[in-house]
Design an enzyme around this catalytic site. Structure first.
Site, PDB file in Angstrom:
ATOM      1  N   ARG A 159       0.823  -1.227   0.000  1.00  0.00           N
ATOM      2  CA  ARG A 159       0.000   0.000   0.000  1.00  0.00           C
ATOM      3  C   ARG A 159       0.849   1.265   0.000  1.00  0.00           C
ATOM      4  NH1 ARG A 159      -5.539   0.309   1.826  1.00  0.00           N
ATOM      5  NH2 ARG A 159      -6.441  -1.702   1.423  1.00  0.00           N
ATOM      6  N   TYR A 170      -0.940 -13.245  -0.939  1.00  0.00           N
ATOM      7  CA  TYR A 170      -0.247 -12.914  -2.193  1.00  0.00           C
ATOM      8  C   TYR A 170       1.085 -12.200  -1.929  1.00  0.00           C
ATOM      9  CZ  TYR A 170      -2.904  -8.452  -1.743  1.00  0.00           C
ATOM     10  OH  TYR A 170      -3.482  -7.284  -1.306  1.00  0.00           O
ATOM     11  N   ASP A 185     -14.228   5.744  -0.499  1.00  0.00           N
ATOM     12  CA  ASP A 185     -14.900   5.153   0.662  1.00  0.00           C
ATOM     13  C   ASP A 185     -15.869   6.121   1.326  1.00  0.00           C
ATOM     14  OD1 ASP A 185     -13.590   2.786   0.298  1.00  0.00           O
ATOM     15  OD2 ASP A 185     -12.563   2.777   2.234  1.00  0.00           O
TER      16      ASP A 185
HETATM   17  P1  FAD Z   1      -8.674   6.196   2.530  1.00  0.00           P
HETATM   18  O1  FAD Z   1      -7.627   5.431   1.806  1.00  0.00           O
HETATM   19  O2  FAD Z   1      -9.146   5.694   3.851  1.00  0.00           O
HETATM   20  O3  FAD Z   1      -8.134   7.673   2.695  1.00  0.00           O
HETATM   21  C1  FAD Z   1      -8.799   8.647   3.441  1.00  0.00           C
HETATM   22  C2  FAD Z   1      -7.770   9.700   3.852  1.00  0.00           C
HETATM   23  O4  FAD Z   1      -8.447  10.824   4.385  1.00  0.00           O
HETATM   24  C3  FAD Z   1      -6.811   9.217   4.923  1.00  0.00           C
HETATM   25  O5  FAD Z   1      -5.486   9.511   4.528  1.00  0.00           O
HETATM   26  C4  FAD Z   1      -7.220  10.005   6.173  1.00  0.00           C
HETATM   27  O6  FAD Z   1      -6.129  10.292   7.023  1.00  0.00           O
HETATM   28  C5  FAD Z   1      -7.770  11.275   5.546  1.00  0.00           C
HETATM   29  N1  FAD Z   1      -8.799  11.956   6.336  1.00  0.00           N
HETATM   30  C6  FAD Z   1      -9.833  11.393   7.010  1.00  0.00           C
HETATM   31  N2  FAD Z   1     -10.620  12.345   7.541  1.00  0.00           N
HETATM   32  C7  FAD Z   1     -10.065  13.539   7.184  1.00  0.00           C
HETATM   33  C8  FAD Z   1     -10.438  14.888   7.414  1.00  0.00           C
HETATM   34  N3  FAD Z   1     -11.541  15.200   8.111  1.00  0.00           N
HETATM   35  N4  FAD Z   1      -9.650  15.890   6.911  1.00  0.00           N
HETATM   36  C9  FAD Z   1      -8.525  15.569   6.189  1.00  0.00           C
HETATM   37  N5  FAD Z   1      -8.131  14.288   5.947  1.00  0.00           N
HETATM   38  C10 FAD Z   1      -8.901  13.295   6.426  1.00  0.00           C
HETATM   39  N6  FAD Z   1      -9.318  -2.119  -2.396  1.00  0.00           N
HETATM   40  C11 FAD Z   1      -8.818  -2.559  -3.589  1.00  0.00           C
HETATM   41  O7  FAD Z   1      -9.061  -1.929  -4.655  1.00  0.00           O
HETATM   42  N7  FAD Z   1      -8.049  -3.699  -3.645  1.00  0.00           N
HETATM   43  C12 FAD Z   1      -7.761  -4.452  -2.533  1.00  0.00           C
HETATM   44  O8  FAD Z   1      -7.048  -5.458  -2.606  1.00  0.00           O
HETATM   45  C13 FAD Z   1      -8.306  -4.016  -1.278  1.00  0.00           C
HETATM   46  N8  FAD Z   1      -8.077  -4.732  -0.150  1.00  0.00           N
HETATM   47  C14 FAD Z   1      -8.641  -4.329   1.027  1.00  0.00           C
HETATM   48  C15 FAD Z   1      -8.453  -5.114   2.173  1.00  0.00           C
HETATM   49  C16 FAD Z   1      -9.024  -4.737   3.366  1.00  0.00           C
HETATM   50  C17 FAD Z   1      -8.862  -5.636   4.549  1.00  0.00           C
HETATM   51  C18 FAD Z   1      -9.760  -3.515   3.452  1.00  0.00           C
HETATM   52  C19 FAD Z   1     -10.392  -3.079   4.740  1.00  0.00           C
HETATM   53  C20 FAD Z   1      -9.953  -2.731   2.334  1.00  0.00           C
HETATM   54  C21 FAD Z   1      -9.400  -3.123   1.112  1.00  0.00           C
HETATM   55  N9  FAD Z   1      -9.574  -2.365  -0.056  1.00  0.00           N
HETATM   56  C22 FAD Z   1      -9.082  -2.808  -1.256  1.00  0.00           C
HETATM   57  C23 FAD Z   1     -10.339  -1.093  -0.012  1.00  0.00           C
HETATM   58  C24 FAD Z   1      -9.416   0.132  -0.033  1.00  0.00           C
HETATM   59  O9  FAD Z   1      -8.445   0.040   0.973  1.00  0.00           O
HETATM   60  C25 FAD Z   1     -10.235   1.393   0.154  1.00  0.00           C
HETATM   61  O10 FAD Z   1     -11.403   1.343  -0.638  1.00  0.00           O
HETATM   62  C26 FAD Z   1      -9.426   2.627  -0.233  1.00  0.00           C
HETATM   63  O11 FAD Z   1      -8.308   2.769   0.605  1.00  0.00           O
HETATM   64  C27 FAD Z   1     -10.331   3.870  -0.154  1.00  0.00           C
HETATM   65  O12 FAD Z   1      -9.583   5.016  -0.452  1.00  0.00           O
HETATM   66  P2  FAD Z   1     -10.090   6.434   0.071  1.00  0.00           P
HETATM   67  O13 FAD Z   1      -9.110   7.414  -0.449  1.00  0.00           O
HETATM   68  O14 FAD Z   1     -11.526   6.598  -0.237  1.00  0.00           O
HETATM   69  O15 FAD Z   1      -9.982   6.342   1.648  1.00  0.00           O
END
Ligand code: FAD
Length: 371
Positions: free
Chosen positions: A99, A191, A269
Site C-alpha cells: 500500500r 499474495y 470510501d
Molecule cells: P482512505 O484510503 O481511507 O483515505 C482517506 C484519507 O483521508 C486518509 O489519509 C485520512 O487520514 C484522511 N482523512 C480522514 N478524515 C479527514 C479529514 N476530516 N480531513 C482531512 N483528511 C482526512 N481495495 C482494492 O481496490 N483492492 C484491494 O485489494 C483491497 N483490499 C482491502 C483489504 C481490506 C482488509 C480492506 C479493509 C480494504 C481493502 N480495499 C481494497 C479497499 C481500499 O483500501 C479502500 O477502498 C481505499 O483505501 C479507499 O480510499 P479512500 O481514499 O476513499 O480512503
C-alpha cells in the site's frame, strides 16, 4: 486544460483523494489536498489493483509495473486443495502492491504535477476552504458524508473481521498469484508483494465480536494462529511468521441517497465503503476520480456535472458492492454440505466452461473508466 484557474480542494490524501487530485490537475485545475495525518503513512499491507483501476493510473501517466504482476486467482479449500483457477490475461492484468508503494506512486505523481499537499489539516464542513469544488475523499469515517446526505443510514456490523499481516519469507517467493483458502466461516487471502520479498495476508473471520472499522486495532500473532487453526496447506506456516497483526471490523454500508450538496462531492470510501472480498474499494475510488474530473470538465453547470457523476457511478458501484457481499458469503459456507456443493460448482465451472467463468467478471475487469 479546460479547468485552468479552477480551485479544487480535496479532503483526504488517501488513494482516492490523491487520484482525484491528479485527475483534476491533469485537466488544468489548481488543486490542494488537505490530509489529516502528518505525512503519508500506510499500515504495512498489500493491495490488489485490477485492470479497471490500472487503466486510470496509466491514463494519468503513472507506471504500476514496479508492483508484482499476478498470474491469476486460485481458490483453494481449507486444506490447501485447489478448487478453481481464474487466470489473468494481458487484458485482465492485476498488480499486487504494498500500500505504501501505491500511495507513493500517486503522491509522487501529484508532486510532479504541481498539486499542493497540506498535511496535519483535518477539515470539517465548517472549516472547509473556499473552492470551486470540494472533493470529500476522507474515507470510511467521512466527516462530510452526513453533511451531504444527512438521512444516510449508519453502517451496520457485517459480522466479520479482517485480520491483516505481512510475512517475510526466508527467500523471495517466485509464484506470483493470489491464493484464497476457503474454510468454515473464514477465508484467508495470500499474495506476494515487493518482488516476492514480502507476503500479504488478509484473514477474514465470521465473528459476533465487533471490532472498530479501521487499522488501529493491533492484535497478536498468537491470536491470529489460534483463530485460524482450521486451515492446512501453506497457511499455518505463514501465520506463525506473521508480523504486525491488525484487525479491521467489517461494516455494511449503503450508498448515500445523494453524493453531492452544493459544491461538496463525495468520492471513494466516503461515498461507498464496501466489503474487501472483491478487492475493489480503491479501484472504485480511481474510477470515481476519473469520472468526476471528466464531468466537472464537460458540464459548465455544477449541478449537472455532479448529478451526471453520481448517475454514472452509483449503479456500477452498487453492483460492485453486491458482488463483494456475495463473495463474503461464497467464501465462508459454514455448513460442510453447502461448502462441498459450492466448491464443486466452482471446480466444475472453471474446468468445463473456463471462458464462461471468465466472462462472468467482464463487466467488472474489462471496463475502461477512461474510454
Ligand atoms: P482512505 O484510503 O481511507 O483515505 C482517506 C484519507 O483521508 C486518509 O489519509 C485520512 O487520514 C484522511 N482523512 C480522514 N478524515 C479527514 C479529514 N476530516 N480531513 C482531512 N483528511 C482526512 N481495495 C482494492 O481496490 N483492492 C484491494 O485489494 C483491497 N483490499 C482491502 C483489504 C481490506 C482488509 C480492506 C479493509 C480494504 C481493502 N480495499 C481494497 C479497499 C481500499 O483500501 C479502500 O477502498 C481505499 O483505501 C479507499 O480510499 P479512500 O481514499 O476513499 O480512503
Amino acid at each position: 486544460m479546460a479547468l485552468t484557474g479552477q480551485k479544487i480542494a480535496v479532503v483526504g490524501g488517501g488513494l482516492g483523494g490523491l487520484c482525484a487530485a491528479l485527475c483534476m490537475r491533469a485537466r488544468g485545475a489548481d488543486v490542494t489536498v488537505y490530509e489529516a495525518s502528518r505525512g503519508f503513512g500506510e499500515v504495512g499491507a498489500g493491495i490488489q489493483v485490477s485492470a479497471n483501476g490500472l487503466r486510470v493510473l496509466r491514463a494519468l501517466g503513472l507506471d504500476p509495473s514496479g508492483a508484482v504482476r499476478s498470474q491469476g486467482l486460485t481458490l483453494n479449500n481449507s486444506r490447501g486443495g485447489r478448487v478453481a483457477i481464474l487466470p489473468n490475461t494481458a487484458k485482465r492484468e492485476v498488480r499486487l502492491f504494498h500500500r505504501a508503494d501505491l500511495l507513493a506512486l500517486l503522491a509522487d505523481g501529484c508532486r510532479a504535477a504541481g498539486v499542493e499537499i497540506a498535511f496535519s489539516t483535518r477539515l470539517t464542513p465548517d472549516t472547509a476552504p473556499a473552492a470551486d469544488l470540494l472533493v470529500a475523499a476522507d474515507g470510511v469515517r467521512s466527516a462530510f458524508r452526513s453533511h451531504v446526505a444527512p438521512a444516510h443510514a449508519a453502517p451496520s456490523y457485517a459480522g466479520q473481521t479482517a485480520w491483516r499481516a505481512l510475512v517475510t519469507p526466508p527467500n523471495p517467493v517466485g509464484e506470483a498469484g493470489v491464493n484464497v483458502y476457503m474454510g468454515a466461516g473464514q477465508h484467508v487471502v495470500v499474495y506476494p508483494i515487493r518482488g516476492g520479498t514480502r507476503i500479504n495476508i488478509v484473514a477474514v473471520d465470521d465473528t459476533g465480536t465487533q471490532t472498530p472499522e479501521g487499522w488501529q486495532n493491533a492484535t497478536t500473532r498468537d491470536a491470529l494462529v489460534a483463530r485460524f487453526a482450521q486451515f492446512g496447506g501453506p497457511v499455518p506456516a505463514l501465520l506463525t511468521r506473521a508480523e504486525e497483526v491488525n484487525r479491521w471490523g467489517l461494516f455494511r454500508h449503503t450508498l448515500p441517497h445523494r453524493w453531492s450538496e452544493g459544491r461538496v462531492v463525495l468520492l471513494g470510501d466516503a461515498a461507498h465503503a464496501m466489503l474487501p472480498s472483491l478487492a475493489q474499494g480503491a479501484c472504485a475510488a480511481f474510477e470515481d476520480a476519473w469520472e468526476l474530473a471528466r464531468c466537472w470538465d464537460d458540464f459548465a453547470d455544477p449541478d449537472t456535472a455532479l448529478g451526471t457523476y453520481e448517475r454514472r457511478r452509483a449503479p456500477r458501484v452498487a453492483r460492485v458492492m453486491a458482488e463483494a457481499q456475495a463473495n463474503a458469503t461464497r467464501f465462508h459456507h459454514a455448513n460442510a454440505v453447502t461448502r462441498a456443493l459450492g466448491h464443486s460448482a466452482l471446480k466444475l465451472g472453471s474446468r468445463l466452461a473456463p471462458a464462461l467463468f471468465e466472462r462472468r467478471y467482464s463487466w467488472l475487469y474489462d471496463f475502461d473508466p477512461t474510454a
